[in-house]
Design an enzyme around this catalytic site. Structure first.
Site, PDB file in Angstrom:
ATOM      1  N   LEU A  12      -9.775  -9.213  17.755  1.00  0.00           N
ATOM      2  CA  LEU A  12      -9.073  -8.241  18.607  1.00  0.00           C
ATOM      3  C   LEU A  12      -9.827  -6.914  18.646  1.00  0.00           C
ATOM      4  CD1 LEU A  12      -6.679  -7.448  20.367  1.00  0.00           C
ATOM      5  CD2 LEU A  12      -5.462  -6.753  18.286  1.00  0.00           C
ATOM      6  N   TYR A 125       2.048 -12.329   3.640  1.00  0.00           N
ATOM      7  CA  TYR A 125       1.363 -11.752   4.806  1.00  0.00           C
ATOM      8  C   TYR A 125       2.374 -11.000   5.675  1.00  0.00           C
ATOM      9  CZ  TYR A 125      -0.839 -11.615   9.437  1.00  0.00           C
ATOM     10  OH  TYR A 125      -1.315 -11.213  10.660  1.00  0.00           O
TER      11      TYR A 125
END
Ligand SMILES: NC(=O)c1ccc[n+]([C@@H]2O[C@H](COP(=O)([O-])OP(=O)(O)OC[C@H]3O[C@@H](n4cnc5c(N)ncnc54)[C@H](OP(=O)(O)O)[C@@H]3O)[C@@H](O)[C@H]2O)c1
Length: 285
Positions: A12, A125
């Site tokens: 990204l 996470y």
């Protein structure tokens, strides 16, 4: 705009750098070698020296299973690292766009999650990314924008599309892919364009940013095979419980994000994922 991008070597980050550079912004692209966000002193020094208008914070410890087995590192990079970036922004009066994830939800919903749905991560996470969201909002308030995305794929880096292409080209046997997790495949090029719109518009708060139309990993894999000229019948559906070896981190079974805040602001929706997949397959060929 003067834009500092963390994690600029990631899939990204790479596309955010490209999007902003193409639009004529002054871009400072920082990878882990020159900006380790877990290092507070270095982060404050780099953000202070650059003096950006906006920081697009893409740097993340993204391996979900490694986060589960090394939660200390997950929180150090994803939560504390985001605190460091936010502190740097506060000191230099920069705005911050923090990229987060569908994994902040528990996956037990049956309708798309809006930005206001209660979070409830089920993995380290997810917890560490939610920690990052809180750090950004607590330290920066209206100067923070949270972009939650899902199932990210781009031309730079390894992801589900590149893995499926490798498997499709390697032999002609069956491959198994889970069919009981729903989400929206999302493409870094589309997210990068929306991130820049949010930056230009100075829009604070939480935004869900995904390509349109949910599917399962099996549906996504079949489309990748078909779209790249391979037989989609080679992709066999299995349940997550059949996946071997068992993975350390649980995955949410429902990851569909309603892009309600984008709609509310009258911003353009991202295209249906099949259209963006076709473009990515063309680019990768
Ligand atoms: N990938 C997905 O499916 C997905 C889904 C939802 C949300 N997201 C979010 O989207 C964002 C971008 O993800 P991505 O797919 O582009 O990830 P990516 O390709 O793994 O990029 C992450 C980048 O962060 C860097 N990084 C790791 N630890 C760092 C540290 N301590 N300091 C500075 N940089 C560090 C990595 O460098 P090294 O490679 O050198 O470690 C890597 O270049 C993340 O916030 C992620 O949580 C991703």
């Amino acid at each position: 705009m003067k834009v500092l991008v963390t994690g600029a070597a990631g899939q990204l980050g790479h596309d955010v750098v490209r999007e902003c550079t193409t639009a004529g912004d002054e871009v400072v692209a920082c990878d882990r070698a020159n900006l380790d966000v877990a290092d507070r002193q270095q982060t404050l020094q780099v953000v202070g020296a650059v003096g950006p208008d906006v920081v697009v914070h893409c740097a993340t410890f993204t391996n979900v299973d490694d986060c589960e087995t090394d939660p200390e590192k997950a929180y150090r990079v994803n939560a504390f690292g985001t605190r460091n970036v936010a502190e740097g922004c506060a000191l230099t009066k920069a705005r911050m766009i923090y990229v987060s994830t569908d994994y902040v939800f528990d996956g037990r919903a049956t309708i798309p999650y809006t930005e206001w749905h209660p979070t409830g991560p089920i993995s380290h996470y997810g917890h560490s990314k939610l920690g990052g969201e809180r750090e950004a909002i607590d330290l920066l308030g209206p100067d923070a924008t949270i972009v939650r995305t899902s199932w990210l794929c781009g031309a730079h880096g390894s992801n589900f599309v590149t893995t499926m292409l490798r498997l499709a080209r390697h032999g002609d046997g069956l491959i198994t892919v889970v069919d009981d997790q729903q989400g929206c495949p999302t493409f870094t090029r589309d997210v990068a364009a929306t991130i820049r719109r949010l930056a230009v518009g100075h829009l604070p708060g939480v935004f869900h940013v995904t390509n349109a139309e949910p599917t399962t990993w099996h549906g996504f894999a079949s489309a990748i095979f078909a779209g790249s000229g391979h037989d989609p019948d080679r992709v066999k559906a299995i349940a997550s419980s059949e996946l071997l070896p068992v993975r350390p981190a649980p995955r949410p079974s429902w990851s569909v994000l309603d892009n309600a805040a984008l709609r509310g602001h009258g911003l353009p929706p991202l295209p249906p994922w099949r259209a963006s997949l076709a473009l990515l397959l063309k680019e990768l060929n």
